[in-house]
Design an enzyme around this catalytic site. Structure first.
Site, PDB file in Angstrom:
ATOM      1  N   TYR A 257       0.860  -1.186   0.000  1.00 38.58           N
ATOM      2  CA  TYR A 257       0.000   0.000   0.000  1.00 38.58           C
ATOM      3  C   TYR A 257       0.894   1.234   0.000  1.00 38.58           C
ATOM      4  CZ  TYR A 257      -3.336   3.527   1.747  1.00 38.58           C
ATOM      5  OH  TYR A 257      -4.114   4.646   1.906  1.00 38.58           O
TER       6      TYR A 257
ATOM      7  N   ASP B 210       9.371   2.882  -1.051  1.00 35.38           N
ATOM      8  CA  ASP B 210       8.385   3.539  -0.203  1.00 35.38           C
ATOM      9  C   ASP B 210       8.702   3.182   1.255  1.00 35.38           C
ATOM     10  OD1 ASP B 210       4.728   3.585   0.058  1.00 35.38           O
ATOM     11  OD2 ASP B 210       6.335   4.454   1.278  1.00 35.38           O
TER      12      ASP B 210
ATOM     13  N   LYS C  70       5.233   9.306   8.581  1.00 35.08           N
ATOM     14  CA  LYS C  70       5.113   8.716   9.922  1.00 35.08           C
ATOM     15  C   LYS C  70       6.187   9.221  10.895  1.00 35.08           C
ATOM     16  CE  LYS C  70       2.825   4.676   7.940  1.00 35.08           C
ATOM     17  NZ  LYS C  70       1.445   4.660   8.448  1.00 35.08           N
TER      18      LYS C  70
HETATM   19  P1  KE4 Z   1      -0.460   8.370   4.614  1.00 39.03           P
HETATM   20  O1  KE4 Z   1      -1.019   9.106   3.429  1.00 39.03           O
HETATM   21  O2  KE4 Z   1      -1.525   7.541   5.311  1.00 39.03           O
HETATM   22  O3  KE4 Z   1       0.314   9.272   5.582  1.00 39.03           O
HETATM   23  O4  KE4 Z   1       0.639   7.344   4.095  1.00 39.03           O
HETATM   24  C1  KE4 Z   1       0.269   6.403   3.116  1.00 39.03           C
HETATM   25  C2  KE4 Z   1       1.250   5.248   3.159  1.00 39.03           C
HETATM   26  C3  KE4 Z   1       2.246   5.172   2.216  1.00 39.03           C
HETATM   27  N1  KE4 Z   1       3.137   4.168   2.211  1.00 39.03           N
HETATM   28  C4  KE4 Z   1       3.099   3.196   3.157  1.00 39.03           C
HETATM   29  C5  KE4 Z   1       4.105   2.091   3.123  1.00 39.03           C
HETATM   30  C6  KE4 Z   1       2.105   3.218   4.160  1.00 39.03           C
HETATM   31  O5  KE4 Z   1       2.071   2.245   5.095  1.00 39.03           O
HETATM   32  C7  KE4 Z   1       1.164   4.271   4.175  1.00 39.03           C
HETATM   33  C8  KE4 Z   1       0.053   4.349   5.209  1.00 39.03           C
HETATM   34  N2  KE4 Z   1      -0.005   3.304   6.157  1.00 39.03           N
HETATM   35  C9  KE4 Z   1      -1.304   3.001   6.686  1.00 39.03           C
HETATM   36  C10 KE4 Z   1      -1.168   1.841   7.657  1.00 39.03           C
HETATM   37  N3  KE4 Z   1      -0.887   0.622   7.038  1.00 39.03           N
HETATM   38  C11 KE4 Z   1      -1.933   4.189   7.357  1.00 39.03           C
HETATM   39  C12 KE4 Z   1      -3.124   3.876   8.215  1.00 39.03           C
HETATM   40  C13 KE4 Z   1      -4.383   4.387   7.617  1.00 39.03           C
HETATM   41  O6  KE4 Z   1      -4.548   4.256   6.387  1.00 39.03           O
HETATM   42  O7  KE4 Z   1      -5.189   4.917   8.410  1.00 39.03           O
END
Ligand code: KE4
Length: 428
Positions: free
Chosen positions: A142, A237, A265
Site C-alpha cells: 500500500y 516507499d 510517519k
Molecule cells: P499516509 O497518506 O496515510 O500518511 O501514508 C500512506 C502510506 C504510504 N506508504 C506506506 C508504506 C504506508 O504504510 C502508508 C500508510 N499506512 C497506513 C497503515 N498501514 C496508514 C493507516 C491508515 O490508512 O489509516
C-alpha cells in the site's frame, strides 16, 4: 452503553463510517472502536477510562511513545511562535539535513504533509525524469490513496491494473502494472516485454500492509539490477520502514540504494509530515528549480517539523535500534512460544521494531496471495481477545504492529502473560 459506543454512533452521523481513515472503524475485525482520549508512553486510554498497551503507535509514527516530554515541549515551543507561515523557516532546513544524513543516496528532500502526497509526488517526478508513463507496484503493498495506486492486478500476470475503488478512471489505472511481491521472475518477464515504457517501480522494501512480510533474499537486489538495465527508477516507499527498521531505513539495512525514497510517519513524530528525496539530478527537477510541479500550503509546517526534529533527536543514540530490535524479538519469540504451546498454528515475522503474526501452518508467507490464505477468523478472535485483555493491536490481519522505545521489558512480559490467557481461551 459505553462512551465509545455513544461517540461512534454520533460520529457515524457526520463522518463517513464514523472515522477519518477507514481501518480505524474495525470493519474487518467487527465491534466498536474505542475512542482514544490520551496516550502516555506505550499506553493509550479510551474515553471510558480503559487503558491499553499500544502496538499500533498511530500506525508507526510513535516510535518514542506517546506524549514524550521532549516532543511535547518542542511542539509547544514552536506553537508559541506561530503555527504556520507559508514561508521558509530554519527548522525545515535542519530537518532536511537530518533526513539526508540518514539516507546515503539522498542529496535533496522535499517535505509534504502525508505519505500519500510523498508517493504521488515521487511517481510524478519519476515519470517527468524518464519521460515514461508506466508504473509497477506489488500486490499487497500500500502506498497511500492516490488514484494510480489503488489498483489491483488485472487478469493474467502484470496486465493493466484495474481500479479497486469507484472514482478511479480506467485511464488512471491503465498505467499501473501489478506484480506479486517477492516474484523476481515475474518482474524480469515484465521488463523484458515493457521495460522501455516503465518509468518506475515502487515497493515497500519490507511490506507492512499485508502484515509484516520481509523481502526474500535477492528480491530487492534484483529490482535494482532490472532498473539499472532498463533505465526505470527504483522507488523505495519507506513511509513505514524509514527510521523504523534501521536508522537509515530498509535501504541501509539491506544495502540497496533506490533512486527515490518516500518517507512519512516517524519523521513527523505524530504530526503530519511526508517527504520524498533522492539524488540532486532528480530532485532539482521539482518546482521551482525544475518543471515537475508539486506544492502544499502546510508543507514544512513549523509544529510538525519541531515534532519530527525532537523525535529524530531521541533516535540518535547508537543503541536505540539495537534495543528496539532486541525488545521486538523478545515479544515475537514469546508470542510464537505461547501460541504453539496452546496448539495454535501461527507464524511470526519481524524486521527491526515492526512485526507480524499470521495464523497459518505455513512455514513462511512471501506475498499477498499467501497472506490471504491465513486464518482471518482466528485473527479476529485473537484481536478481540487481546483487546479485552488491554492489548491494542492493529484492527486488521493485513497490518504490521510496532514496538516503541516506551515498551520496556516489563510491559512486553505483561503482554505475553495476557497473550497466554487469550491463547488458552482460543484453544478451549
Ligand atoms: P499516509 O497518506 O496515510 O500518511 O501514508 C500512506 C502510506 C504510504 N506508504 C506506506 C508504506 C504506508 O504504510 C502508508 C500508510 N499506512 C497506513 C497503515 N498501514 C496508514 C493507516 C491508515 O490508512 O489509516
Amino acid at each position: 452503553m459505553t462512551r465509545s459506543t455513544e461517540l461512534f454512533l454520533k460520529a457515524q452521523a457526520v463522518i463517513p463510517g464514523g472515522v477519518n481513515s477507514p481501518v480505524r472503524a474495525f470493519k474487518s475485525v467487527g465491534g466498536t472502536p474505542p475512542f482514544i482520549r490520551s496516550g502516555q508512553g506505550a499506553r493509550i486510554t479510551d474515553v471510558d477510562g480503559r487503558t491499553y498497551i499500544d502496538y499500533v503507535g498511530s500506525w508507526g509514527p510513535l516510535i518514542v511513545g506517546h506524549a514524550h516530554p521532549h516532543v511535547v515541549e518542542a511542539i509547544c515551543r514552536a506553537a508559541a511562535n506561530g503555527c504556520s507561515f507559508g514561508a521558509p523557516t530554519e527548522g525545515e532546513v535542519t530537518l532536511a539535513n537530518r533526513i539526508i544524513d540518514r539516507f546515503p543516496g539522498m542529496e535533496m528532500v522535499r517535505l509534504v504533509n502525508s505519505g500519500t502526497e510523498a508517493v504521488m509526488s515521487a511517481i510524478r517526478l519519476a515519470r517527468g525524469a524518464t519521460g515514461r508513463d508506466l508504473l509497477v507496484k506489488f500486490a499487497g503493498c500500500y502506498h497511500g490513496h492516490a488514484d494510480g495506486l489503488l489498483v489491483a492486478a488485472g487478469s493474467g500476470l502484470a496486465t493493466f491494473g484495474v481500479p479497486t475503488s469507484p472514482g478511479i478512471t480506467k485511464a488512471a489505472a491503465r498505467d499501473t502494472l501489478v506484480l506479486p511481491f517477492n516474484d523476481l521472475e515475474a518482474a524480469e518477464k515484465l521488463w523484458s516485454e515493457r521495460g522501455a515504457d516503465i518509468a518506475a517501480v515502487i515497493v515497500e522494501p519490507v511490506a507492512g500492509n499485508m502484515g509484516c512480510v520481509p523481502p526474500e533474499p535477492g528480491f530487492l537486489e534484483g529490482l535494482r539490477r532490472i532498473c539499472d538495465v532498463h533505465g526505470s527508477l527504483l522507488i523505495f516507499d519507506e513511509v513505514m520502514t524509514g527510521l523504523r527498521v534501521d536508522k537509515g531505513g530498509a535501504q541501509t539495512l539491506y544495502g540497496i540504494r533506490p533512486d527515490l525514497t518516500t518517507l512519512g510517519k516517524i519523521i513527523g513524530g505524530g504530526l503530519p509530515v511526508g517527504a520524498y528525496g533522492g539524488p540532486r539530478r532528480f530532485m532539482e527537477q521539482i518546482a521551482p528549480s525544475g518543471p515537475v510541479y508539486q506544492a502544499g500550503t502546510l508543507s514544512g509546517n513549523p509544529l510538525a517539523v519541531a515534532a519530527g526534529l525532537a523525535t529524530l533527536e531521541l533516535l540518535d543514540p547508537p543503541e536505540v535500534y539495537v534495543t528496539l530490535e532486541a525488545r521486538t524479538r523478545h515479544l515475537v519469540n514469546g508470542l510464537a512460544r505461547v501460541l504453539s504451546e496452546n496448539d495454535i498454528p501461527c507464524l511470526t515475522t519481524s524486521v527491526g521494531s515492526m512485526f507480524g503474526l499470521f495464523f497459518t501452518e505455513a512455514a513462511k508467507v512471501t506475498n499477498f496471495a499467501e497472506v490471504s490464505q491465513c486464518d482471518l477468523k482466528r485473527f479476529n478472535q485473537w484481536f478481540h481477545g487481546m483487546l479485552d485483555e488491554g492489548i491494542y493491536l492493529a484492527p486488521s490481519a493485513f497490518e504490521a504492529a510496532f514496538v516503541s522505545l516506551a515498551h520496556d521489558v516489563s510491559l512486553l512480559d505483561e503482554t505475553l502473560a495476557k497473550a497466554e490467557r487469550v491463547a488458552k481461551r482460543l484453544n478451549s
